[in-house]
Design a protein around this motif. Sequence first.
Motif, short mmCIF file in Angstrom:
data_model
loop_
_atom_site.label_atom_id
_atom_site.label_comp_id
_atom_site.label_asym_id
_atom_site.label_seq_id
_atom_site.Cartn_x
_atom_site.Cartn_y
_atom_site.Cartn_z
N ARG A 176 -5.40 4.75 -2.63
CA ARG A 176 -5.61 4.12 -1.32
C ARG A 176 -6.91 4.60 -0.69
NH1 ARG A 176 -0.17 5.50 -0.34
NH2 ARG A 176 -0.80 7.00 1.25
N GLU A 177 -7.17 5.90 -0.78
CA GLU A 177 -8.40 6.46 -0.20
C GLU A 177 -9.64 5.90 -0.89
OE1 GLU A 177 -7.95 10.66 -0.55
OE2 GLU A 177 -6.47 10.82 1.08
N SER A 215 -7.56 -4.84 4.92
CA SER A 215 -7.33 -4.50 3.52
C SER A 215 -6.54 -5.59 2.79
CB SER A 215 -6.58 -3.17 3.43
OG SER A 215 -6.43 -2.76 2.10
N GLU A 241 -10.11 2.31 0.14
CA GLU A 241 -10.53 2.21 1.54
C GLU A 241 -12.03 2.45 1.66
OE1 GLU A 241 -10.57 1.58 5.56
OE2 GLU A 241 -9.06 1.04 4.06
N LYS A 242 -12.54 3.41 0.90
CA LYS A 242 -13.98 3.68 0.90
C LYS A 242 -14.76 2.48 0.37
CE LYS A 242 -13.58 8.71 0.42
NZ LYS A 242 -13.68 9.86 -0.52
N ARG A 274 -13.79 -0.67 0.49
CA ARG A 274 -13.75 -1.71 1.53
C ARG A 274 -14.77 -1.43 2.63
NH1 ARG A 274 -11.51 -2.99 6.39
NH2 ARG A 274 -10.84 -0.83 6.69
N GLU A 275 -14.87 -0.17 3.03
CA GLU A 275 -15.81 0.20 4.09
C GLU A 275 -17.26 -0.07 3.68
OE1 GLU A 275 -14.90 4.28 4.83
OE2 GLU A 275 -13.09 3.83 6.03
N PRO A 300 0.81 -1.23 0.00
CA PRO A 300 0.00 0.00 0.00
C PRO A 300 0.83 1.28 0.00
CG PRO A 300 -0.12 -1.11 2.13
CD PRO A 300 0.54 -2.05 1.19
N TYR A 342 -8.49 -7.13 -0.40
CA TYR A 342 -8.02 -6.91 -1.76
C TYR A 342 -7.14 -8.05 -2.27
CZ TYR A 342 -10.29 -2.44 -1.87
OH TYR A 342 -11.26 -1.46 -1.87
N ASP A 392 -15.35 -6.46 9.76
CA ASP A 392 -14.21 -5.60 9.46
C ASP A 392 -13.08 -6.45 8.88
OD1 ASP A 392 -12.52 -3.46 9.22
OD2 ASP A 392 -11.90 -3.45 11.32
#
Length: 255
Positions: A199-200, A219, A203-204, A206-207, A191, A223, A216
């Motif tokens: 990355r951002e 990552s 991350e969204k 994944r959330e 990463p 991925y 939860d």
Amino acid sequence: VGAVEAAWHFLKAQNLMIAAAIVLAWLFAPFALFMTACDYLVAFKPSAAPEGLREKFEKTREVWCGIFRLDIPSLVFYGFFGTVKLSGLLALVGVCGASYEANLYGNICWLVLLLASVYHHLKKKESPMLVAVCLGIVLLRLLVVVGAVEAACHFLKAQGLTIAAAIVLAWLFAPFGLFMTGCDYLVAFTPSAAPEGLREKFEKTREVWCSIFRVDIPSLVFYGFFGTVKLSGLLALVGVFGASYEASLYGNICW
């Protein structure tokens, strides 16, 4: 002045693949010349360059100096890359001769430069769209030069129409599939090497899925799993697992 007509007659006198390579080189040449000129301008006469161009090129230099941990002066940095670009361009348009080796050098030279350019555009959070289009032209020309396009045409002609259509659609999708798979693995396993924006964004994503399943998932696991699923689907789609109906169907449904 008859230049277009003369060019048309010249191209008609060539083998189809040679004509295709020439046209692709002509399409790419204005962009390559512009990029080469910008390098030389920033290297040898920075005071004449627009401020925005100087700032953009300074950020690019900082990216590569940061990677190699060397502070290379702008004159040396852009003087070198301008010369590499110019030599590659001259080879590409036939100034260095019409030999296979010269064509191959020009293509590989620009392929490497444009791949690096896509990387530093992403690193600087700039759109790599124009560079990506140029990369596509150069990559296609390389495939023409090495005979891959001609071999592919002969292969497709030997297939049934439906099978040939399925193969072409798989090939068209493959670069996008490979890019998405590469991004998954990059975010999962290294990463720190991924651009912050990527990355951002991931991350969204994944959330979103973690909230749906109320779990939860780290990552790396999230991925790493989806990257592997995408890779297996892509390999099935392009025929690595064989030309069976089941493999093709799995690849399609997977994606």
